[in-house]
Design an enzyme around this catalytic site. Structure first.
Site, PDB file in Angstrom:
ATOM      1  N   GLU A   1      62.252  13.016  44.229  1.00 32.91           N
ATOM      2  CA  GLU A   1      62.078  12.206  43.026  1.00 32.91           C
ATOM      3  C   GLU A   1      62.608  12.939  41.805  1.00 32.91           C
ATOM      4  OE1 GLU A   1      58.197   9.672  44.507  1.00 32.91           O
ATOM      5  OE2 GLU A   1      57.855  11.424  43.264  1.00 32.91           O
TER       6      GLU A   1
ATOM      7  N   CYS B   1      64.041  15.369  34.463  1.00 33.38           N
ATOM      8  CA  CYS B   1      63.244  16.334  35.221  1.00 33.38           C
ATOM      9  C   CYS B   1      63.703  16.196  36.678  1.00 33.38           C
ATOM     10  CB  CYS B   1      61.758  16.006  35.064  1.00 33.38           C
ATOM     11  SG  CYS B   1      60.697  17.041  36.078  1.00 33.38           S
TER      12      CYS B   1
ATOM     13  N   CYS C   1      57.711  21.515  48.923  1.00 32.19           N
ATOM     14  CA  CYS C   1      57.660  22.822  48.258  1.00 32.19           C
ATOM     15  C   CYS C   1      57.035  23.835  49.193  1.00 32.19           C
ATOM     16  CB  CYS C   1      56.849  22.738  46.964  1.00 32.19           C
ATOM     17  SG  CYS C   1      56.949  24.270  45.998  1.00 32.19           S
TER      18      CYS C   1
ATOM     19  N   CYS D   1      50.434  25.301  45.162  1.00 27.77           N
ATOM     20  CA  CYS D   1      49.560  25.127  43.999  1.00 27.77           C
ATOM     21  C   CYS D   1      48.565  23.998  44.301  1.00 27.77           C
ATOM     22  CB  CYS D   1      50.391  24.793  42.772  1.00 27.77           C
ATOM     23  SG  CYS D   1      51.685  26.019  42.476  1.00 27.77           S
TER      24      CYS D   1
ATOM     25  N   CYS E   1      48.795  20.374  42.636  1.00 27.96           N
ATOM     26  CA  CYS E   1      50.099  19.712  42.615  1.00 27.96           C
ATOM     27  C   CYS E   1      50.290  18.819  43.838  1.00 27.96           C
ATOM     28  CB  CYS E   1      51.188  20.784  42.575  1.00 27.96           C
ATOM     29  SG  CYS E   1      52.833  20.117  42.818  1.00 27.96           S
TER      30      CYS E   1
ATOM     31  N   CYS F   1      53.795  15.319  35.318  1.00 31.03           N
ATOM     32  CA  CYS F   1      53.827  16.650  35.919  1.00 31.03           C
ATOM     33  C   CYS F   1      52.820  16.771  37.055  1.00 31.03           C
ATOM     34  CB  CYS F   1      53.489  17.701  34.871  1.00 31.03           C
ATOM     35  SG  CYS F   1      54.872  18.045  33.833  1.00 31.03           S
TER      36      CYS F   1
HETATM   37  S1  SF4 Z   1      53.607  23.185  41.002  1.00 30.56           S
HETATM   38 FE1  SF4 Z   1      54.057  22.081  42.928  1.00 30.56          FE
HETATM   39  S2  SF4 Z   1      56.287  21.935  43.033  1.00 30.56           S
HETATM   40 FE2  SF4 Z   1      55.776  23.532  41.507  1.00 30.56          FE
HETATM   41  S3  SF4 Z   1      55.725  25.468  42.689  1.00 30.56           S
HETATM   42 FE3  SF4 Z   1      53.618  24.707  42.688  1.00 30.56          FE
HETATM   43  S4  SF4 Z   1      53.489  23.496  44.598  1.00 30.56           S
HETATM   44 FE4  SF4 Z   1      55.677  23.795  44.176  1.00 30.56          FE
END
Ligand code: SF4
Length: 346
Positions: A94, A107, A114, A118, A121, A339
Protein backbone atom coordinates in the site's frame (compact mmCIF):
# COMPACT_ATOMS: atom_id res chain seq x y z
CA UNK A 1 10.88 -25.03 -21.74
CA UNK A 2 9.72 -21.45 -21.46
CA UNK A 3 12.56 -19.11 -20.57
CA UNK A 4 11.71 -16.61 -17.86
CA UNK A 5 12.12 -13.16 -19.32
CA UNK A 6 14.09 -10.56 -17.46
CA UNK A 7 12.52 -7.32 -16.22
CA UNK A 8 14.05 -4.74 -18.53
CA UNK A 9 14.08 -2.16 -15.74
CA UNK A 10 16.70 -4.19 -13.85
CA UNK A 11 19.17 -3.01 -16.54
CA UNK A 12 21.25 0.11 -16.12
CA UNK A 13 21.39 2.59 -18.96
CA UNK A 14 24.87 1.33 -19.89
CA UNK A 15 23.61 -2.27 -19.95
CA UNK A 16 20.70 -1.27 -22.16
CA UNK A 17 23.00 0.55 -24.56
CA UNK A 18 25.25 -2.54 -24.70
CA UNK A 19 22.26 -4.76 -25.35
CA UNK A 20 21.38 -2.74 -28.45
CA UNK A 21 24.98 -2.79 -29.69
CA UNK A 22 24.97 -6.60 -29.37
CA UNK A 23 21.74 -6.69 -31.35
CA UNK A 24 23.50 -4.79 -34.16
CA UNK A 25 21.62 -1.59 -33.42
CA UNK A 26 22.85 1.79 -32.23
CA UNK A 27 23.66 2.44 -28.56
CA UNK A 28 21.46 5.51 -28.83
CA UNK A 29 18.43 3.20 -29.06
CA UNK A 30 19.21 2.23 -25.47
CA UNK A 31 18.88 5.88 -24.42
CA UNK A 32 15.48 6.14 -26.10
CA UNK A 33 14.16 2.99 -24.43
CA UNK A 34 15.62 4.06 -21.07
CA UNK A 35 13.76 7.35 -21.36
CA UNK A 36 10.50 5.50 -22.03
CA UNK A 37 11.06 3.20 -19.08
CA UNK A 38 11.86 5.85 -16.48
CA UNK A 39 11.04 9.41 -17.50
CA UNK A 40 7.88 8.45 -19.38
CA UNK A 41 7.09 5.48 -17.15
CA UNK A 42 5.92 3.26 -20.02
CA UNK A 43 3.74 0.35 -18.95
CA UNK A 44 4.35 -1.69 -22.11
CA UNK A 45 6.63 -1.84 -25.16
CA UNK A 46 3.64 -0.77 -27.29
CA UNK A 47 3.76 2.62 -25.57
CA UNK A 48 7.20 3.32 -27.10
CA UNK A 49 5.86 4.97 -30.21
CA UNK A 50 9.14 6.39 -31.54
CA UNK A 51 10.72 2.89 -31.52
CA UNK A 52 10.13 0.78 -34.64
CA UNK A 53 7.64 -2.07 -34.47
CA UNK A 54 10.39 -4.63 -35.16
CA UNK A 55 12.50 -3.33 -32.30
CA UNK A 56 9.53 -3.37 -29.94
CA UNK A 57 8.82 -7.00 -30.93
CA UNK A 58 12.47 -7.87 -30.34
CA UNK A 59 12.32 -6.26 -26.89
CA UNK A 60 9.14 -8.17 -26.09
CA UNK A 61 10.88 -11.42 -27.02
CA UNK A 62 13.67 -10.72 -24.50
CA UNK A 63 12.11 -8.75 -21.67
CA UNK A 64 9.04 -7.89 -19.63
CA UNK A 65 8.09 -4.64 -17.91
CA UNK A 66 6.87 -5.60 -14.45
CA UNK A 67 4.94 -2.42 -13.85
CA UNK A 68 2.81 -2.21 -10.70
CA UNK A 69 -0.96 -1.94 -11.00
CA UNK A 70 -3.05 0.19 -8.69
CA UNK A 71 -5.70 -2.41 -7.90
CA UNK A 72 -7.84 -0.25 -5.72
CA UNK A 73 -7.81 3.43 -4.82
CA UNK A 74 -9.66 4.67 -1.75
CA UNK A 75 -10.26 8.34 -1.01
CA UNK A 76 -10.68 9.59 2.53
CA UNK A 77 -13.03 12.37 3.57
CA UNK A 78 -9.92 14.50 4.30
CA UNK A 79 -8.57 14.03 0.74
CA UNK A 80 -6.02 11.34 1.60
CA UNK A 81 -5.77 8.61 -1.03
CA UNK A 82 -4.68 5.04 -0.36
CA UNK A 83 -3.51 2.83 -3.21
CA UNK A 84 -3.54 -0.95 -2.97
CA UNK A 85 -0.72 -1.80 -5.34
CA UNK A 86 -0.52 -5.20 -7.06
CA UNK A 87 2.99 -6.43 -7.86
CA UNK A 88 3.87 -8.73 -10.76
CA UNK A 89 3.73 -11.78 -8.45
CA UNK A 90 0.29 -10.75 -7.16
CA UNK A 91 1.53 -9.61 -3.76
CA UNK A 92 -0.01 -6.36 -2.56
CA UNK A 93 1.53 -3.33 -0.86
CA UNK A 94 0.00 0.00 0.00
CA UNK A 95 1.00 3.59 -0.57
CA UNK A 96 -0.68 6.80 0.49
CA UNK A 97 -1.08 10.31 -0.93
CA UNK A 98 -1.35 12.92 1.82
CA UNK A 99 -2.53 16.36 0.65
CA UNK A 100 -2.07 19.54 2.70
CA UNK A 101 -2.75 23.09 1.48
CA UNK A 102 0.81 23.56 0.22
CA UNK A 103 2.13 20.13 -0.57
CA UNK A 104 1.37 16.60 -1.63
CA UNK A 105 3.32 13.89 0.15
CA UNK A 106 3.65 10.28 -0.96
CA UNK A 107 4.10 7.70 1.77
CA UNK A 108 5.57 4.65 0.07
CA UNK A 109 6.30 1.04 1.02
CA UNK A 110 9.72 -0.58 0.79
CA UNK A 111 8.92 -4.22 1.67
CA UNK A 112 5.97 -6.59 1.41
CA UNK A 113 5.16 -7.00 5.09
CA UNK A 114 7.95 -6.26 7.57
CA UNK A 115 10.72 -8.21 9.21
CA UNK A 116 10.47 -6.14 12.39
CA UNK A 117 7.87 -6.59 15.02
CA UNK A 118 6.64 -3.27 16.42
CA UNK A 119 3.69 -4.22 18.57
CA UNK A 120 1.61 -1.16 17.69
CA UNK A 121 1.91 -1.59 13.92
CA UNK A 122 -0.55 -3.38 11.63
CA UNK A 123 2.14 -4.16 9.04
CA UNK A 124 4.09 -6.14 11.64
CA UNK A 125 1.29 -8.73 11.58
CA UNK A 126 2.23 -9.57 8.01
CA UNK A 127 5.40 -11.61 7.78
CA UNK A 128 8.07 -10.05 5.61
CA UNK A 129 7.51 -11.72 2.27
CA UNK A 130 10.07 -9.94 0.15
CA UNK A 131 11.85 -6.70 -0.55
CA UNK A 132 10.46 -4.40 -3.18
CA UNK A 133 12.58 -3.83 -6.29
CA UNK A 134 13.71 -0.29 -7.11
CA UNK A 135 11.18 -0.07 -9.96
CA UNK A 136 8.32 -1.14 -7.67
CA UNK A 137 9.19 1.68 -5.28
CA UNK A 138 9.59 4.14 -8.15
CA UNK A 139 6.23 3.12 -9.66
CA UNK A 140 4.42 3.85 -6.37
CA UNK A 141 5.82 7.39 -6.50
CA UNK A 142 4.82 7.85 -10.15
CA UNK A 143 1.27 6.61 -9.41
CA UNK A 144 0.92 9.15 -6.61
CA UNK A 145 2.43 11.94 -8.72
CA UNK A 146 -0.22 11.21 -11.38
CA UNK A 147 -2.99 11.24 -8.79
CA UNK A 148 -1.70 14.50 -7.34
CA UNK A 149 -1.80 16.13 -10.79
CA UNK A 150 -5.25 14.70 -11.49
CA UNK A 151 -6.99 15.48 -8.19
CA UNK A 152 -4.99 18.45 -6.83
CA UNK A 153 -3.63 20.08 -10.00
CA UNK A 154 -0.05 20.00 -8.81
CA UNK A 155 2.85 17.58 -8.89
CA UNK A 156 3.94 15.51 -5.95
CA UNK A 157 6.18 17.59 -3.69
CA UNK A 158 7.48 15.27 -0.96
CA UNK A 159 8.12 11.59 -0.32
CA UNK A 160 8.36 9.74 2.97
CA UNK A 161 9.46 6.12 3.29
CA UNK A 162 7.02 5.35 6.09
CA UNK A 163 4.75 2.82 4.42
CA UNK A 164 5.05 -0.92 4.81
CA UNK A 165 8.49 -2.27 5.69
CA UNK A 166 11.76 -1.08 7.19
CA UNK A 167 13.55 0.79 4.39
CA UNK A 168 17.03 0.20 5.80
CA UNK A 169 16.41 -3.56 5.66
CA UNK A 170 16.07 -3.11 1.90
CA UNK A 171 18.95 -0.68 1.69
CA UNK A 172 20.28 -1.15 -1.84
CA UNK A 173 16.89 -1.14 -3.56
CA UNK A 174 15.66 1.89 -1.61
CA UNK A 175 18.79 3.83 -2.54
CA UNK A 176 18.53 2.76 -6.18
CA UNK A 177 14.89 3.91 -6.25
CA UNK A 178 15.83 7.27 -4.71
CA UNK A 179 18.59 7.63 -7.32
CA UNK A 180 15.97 7.24 -10.05
CA UNK A 181 13.48 9.54 -8.31
CA UNK A 182 16.06 12.30 -7.98
CA UNK A 183 17.78 11.81 -11.32
CA UNK A 184 16.91 14.18 -14.18
CA UNK A 185 16.45 10.96 -16.18
CA UNK A 186 13.74 9.94 -13.71
CA UNK A 187 11.48 12.32 -11.80
CA UNK A 188 14.14 14.93 -11.06
CA UNK A 189 12.95 15.53 -7.49
CA UNK A 190 15.20 17.17 -4.93
CA UNK A 191 16.56 14.69 -2.34
CA UNK A 192 15.81 17.33 0.29
CA UNK A 193 12.14 16.54 -0.26
CA UNK A 194 12.61 12.89 0.62
CA UNK A 195 12.61 11.46 4.14
CA UNK A 196 13.68 7.91 4.91
CA UNK A 197 12.16 6.84 8.18
CA UNK A 198 13.79 4.00 10.05
CA UNK A 199 12.97 2.24 13.27
CA UNK A 200 16.71 2.45 13.93
CA UNK A 201 19.16 -0.03 12.40
CA UNK A 202 22.49 1.37 13.67
CA UNK A 203 24.80 -0.24 11.12
CA UNK A 204 22.72 0.98 8.21
CA UNK A 205 22.42 4.52 9.59
CA UNK A 206 26.23 4.66 9.61
CA UNK A 207 26.26 3.32 6.07
CA UNK A 208 23.88 6.12 4.98
CA UNK A 209 26.35 8.63 6.41
CA UNK A 210 29.29 6.91 4.68
CA UNK A 211 27.37 6.88 1.41
CA UNK A 212 26.81 10.65 1.79
CA UNK A 213 23.13 10.49 0.99
CA UNK A 214 21.38 13.82 0.50
CA UNK A 215 17.90 12.89 1.70
CA UNK A 216 16.66 13.41 5.24
CA UNK A 217 16.59 10.87 8.04
CA UNK A 218 13.80 10.24 10.53
CA UNK A 219 13.86 7.73 13.36
CA UNK A 220 10.74 6.13 14.83
CA UNK A 221 11.87 6.35 18.41
CA UNK A 222 8.75 6.17 20.61
CA UNK A 223 10.84 5.75 23.75
CA UNK A 224 14.33 6.65 24.88
CA UNK A 225 14.25 4.09 27.69
CA UNK A 226 15.49 0.64 26.69
CA UNK A 227 13.03 -1.35 28.78
CA UNK A 228 10.05 0.58 27.41
CA UNK A 229 11.29 0.59 23.82
CA UNK A 230 12.03 -3.14 23.89
CA UNK A 231 8.54 -3.84 25.20
CA UNK A 232 6.92 -2.07 22.22
CA UNK A 233 9.65 -2.59 19.59
CA UNK A 234 11.22 -5.93 20.50
CA UNK A 235 14.09 -5.62 18.00
CA UNK A 236 15.43 -2.90 20.35
CA UNK A 237 16.87 -5.79 22.38
CA UNK A 238 19.19 -6.45 19.39
CA UNK A 239 19.78 -2.79 18.48
CA UNK A 240 19.70 -1.03 21.89
CA UNK A 241 19.47 2.74 22.28
CA UNK A 242 23.17 3.08 23.07
CA UNK A 243 24.03 1.71 19.60
CA UNK A 244 21.29 3.77 17.92
CA UNK A 245 22.52 6.93 19.56
CA UNK A 246 26.12 6.23 18.59
CA UNK A 247 25.02 5.67 14.96
CA UNK A 248 23.04 8.94 15.00
CA UNK A 249 26.03 10.81 16.40
CA UNK A 250 28.07 9.38 13.54
CA UNK A 251 25.36 10.46 11.06
CA UNK A 252 25.26 13.98 12.45
CA UNK A 253 29.05 14.36 12.56
CA UNK A 254 29.23 13.41 8.87
CA UNK A 255 26.13 15.10 7.45
CA UNK A 256 25.37 17.97 9.83
CA UNK A 257 21.72 17.25 9.04
CA UNK A 258 19.08 17.68 11.69
CA UNK A 259 17.52 14.43 12.89
CA UNK A 260 13.77 14.01 13.12
CA UNK A 261 12.28 11.65 15.67
CA UNK A 262 8.83 10.17 15.16
CA UNK A 263 7.18 9.67 18.48
CA UNK A 264 3.75 8.52 19.66
CA UNK A 265 2.74 9.12 23.26
CA UNK A 266 0.68 6.18 24.54
CA UNK A 267 -1.33 6.11 27.70
CA UNK A 268 0.41 4.15 30.45
CA UNK A 269 3.43 3.37 28.26
CA UNK A 270 5.49 6.52 27.73
CA UNK A 271 3.36 9.33 29.15
CA UNK A 272 5.38 10.11 32.30
CA UNK A 273 7.89 12.82 33.12
CA UNK A 274 10.75 10.28 33.13
CA UNK A 275 9.90 9.39 29.51
CA UNK A 276 10.21 13.02 28.38
CA UNK A 277 13.43 13.54 30.32
CA UNK A 278 14.93 10.45 28.68
CA UNK A 279 13.88 11.75 25.25
CA UNK A 280 15.52 15.11 25.88
CA UNK A 281 18.71 13.44 27.08
CA UNK A 282 18.70 11.15 24.02
CA UNK A 283 18.32 13.75 21.32
CA UNK A 284 20.02 16.82 22.78
CA UNK A 285 23.40 16.03 21.21
CA UNK A 286 22.38 17.40 17.79
CA UNK A 287 19.74 19.74 16.31
CA UNK A 288 16.60 17.66 16.50
CA UNK A 289 12.94 17.79 15.73
CA UNK A 290 10.37 15.63 17.47
CA UNK A 291 7.18 14.84 15.57
CA UNK A 292 4.51 13.88 18.03
CA UNK A 293 2.21 11.70 15.95
CA UNK A 294 -1.43 11.03 16.65
CA UNK A 295 -1.97 7.29 17.01
CA UNK A 296 -4.61 5.20 15.34
CA UNK A 297 -5.62 2.14 17.31
CA UNK A 298 -5.33 -0.98 15.17
CA UNK A 299 -7.37 -3.43 17.22
CA UNK A 300 -8.30 -4.26 20.78
CA UNK A 301 -7.10 -1.02 22.23
CA UNK A 302 -3.92 -2.20 23.96
CA UNK A 303 -2.29 0.96 22.63
CA UNK A 304 -4.24 4.14 23.26
CA UNK A 305 -3.18 7.67 22.46
CA UNK A 306 -2.30 9.57 25.67
CA UNK A 307 -4.41 12.56 26.68
CA UNK A 308 -3.64 16.20 25.87
CA UNK A 309 -2.12 16.77 29.31
CA UNK A 310 0.65 14.29 28.54
CA UNK A 311 1.16 15.80 25.07
CA UNK A 312 1.40 19.30 26.56
CA UNK A 313 3.99 18.06 29.03
CA UNK A 314 6.09 16.70 26.14
CA UNK A 315 5.72 19.93 24.14
CA UNK A 316 6.63 22.21 27.07
CA UNK A 317 9.68 20.25 28.19
CA UNK A 318 11.02 19.70 24.66
CA UNK A 319 10.60 23.38 23.79
CA UNK A 320 12.24 24.44 27.06
CA UNK A 321 15.24 22.39 25.91
CA UNK A 322 15.33 24.05 22.47
CA UNK A 323 14.10 20.94 20.68
CA UNK A 324 11.66 21.68 17.87
CA UNK A 325 8.31 19.94 18.33
CA UNK A 326 5.47 19.45 15.87
CA UNK A 327 2.23 17.65 16.47
CA UNK A 328 1.20 15.68 13.42
CA UNK A 329 -2.44 14.93 13.09
CA UNK A 330 -3.20 11.66 11.47
CA UNK A 331 -4.73 11.55 8.02
CA UNK A 332 -6.92 9.04 6.22
CA UNK A 333 -8.06 7.24 9.36
CA UNK A 334 -11.40 6.31 7.78
CA UNK A 335 -9.64 4.29 5.08
CA UNK A 336 -6.95 2.74 7.32
CA UNK A 337 -4.30 4.86 5.63
CA UNK A 338 -2.85 6.45 8.74
CA UNK A 339 0.53 5.69 10.28
CA UNK A 340 0.81 2.09 11.45
CA UNK A 341 -2.45 1.05 9.80
CA UNK A 342 -1.18 -0.27 6.47
CA UNK A 343 -1.95 -3.98 6.34
CA UNK A 344 -3.69 -4.86 3.08
CA UNK A 345 -7.19 -4.83 4.46
CA UNK A 346 -8.65 -3.57 1.21
S1 SF4 B 1 6.48 0.34 12.42
FE1 SF4 B 1 5.70 -1.45 11.28
S2 SF4 B 1 6.48 -1.24 9.20
FE2 SF4 B 1 7.70 0.13 10.53
S3 SF4 B 1 9.47 -1.13 11.20
FE3 SF4 B 1 7.91 -1.39 12.79
S4 SF4 B 1 6.78 -3.25 12.13
FE4 SF4 B 1 7.95 -2.54 10.34
Amino acid sequence: MEVKKKDIRALTKAQLRNFFIKQGDKAFRGNQVYEWLWQKSAHSFEDMTNISLDTREMLKAHFVINHIKVDQMQRSADGTIKNAVRLHDDLIVESVLIPTPNRTTACVSSQVGCSLDCRFCATARLKRMRNLNPDEIYDQVVAIDNESRLYFNRPLSNIVFMGMGEPLMNYNNVLKAIDKITSPEGLGMSPKRIVVSTSGVPKMIKKLADDEVKFKLAVSLHSALDEVRTSIMPFNATFPLKDLREALQYWYAKTKNRITYEYVVWEGINDKRKDVDALVAFCKFAPSKVNLIEYNPIDDGEFQQADNKALDMYINILEANNITVTVRRSRGKDIDAACGQLANKT
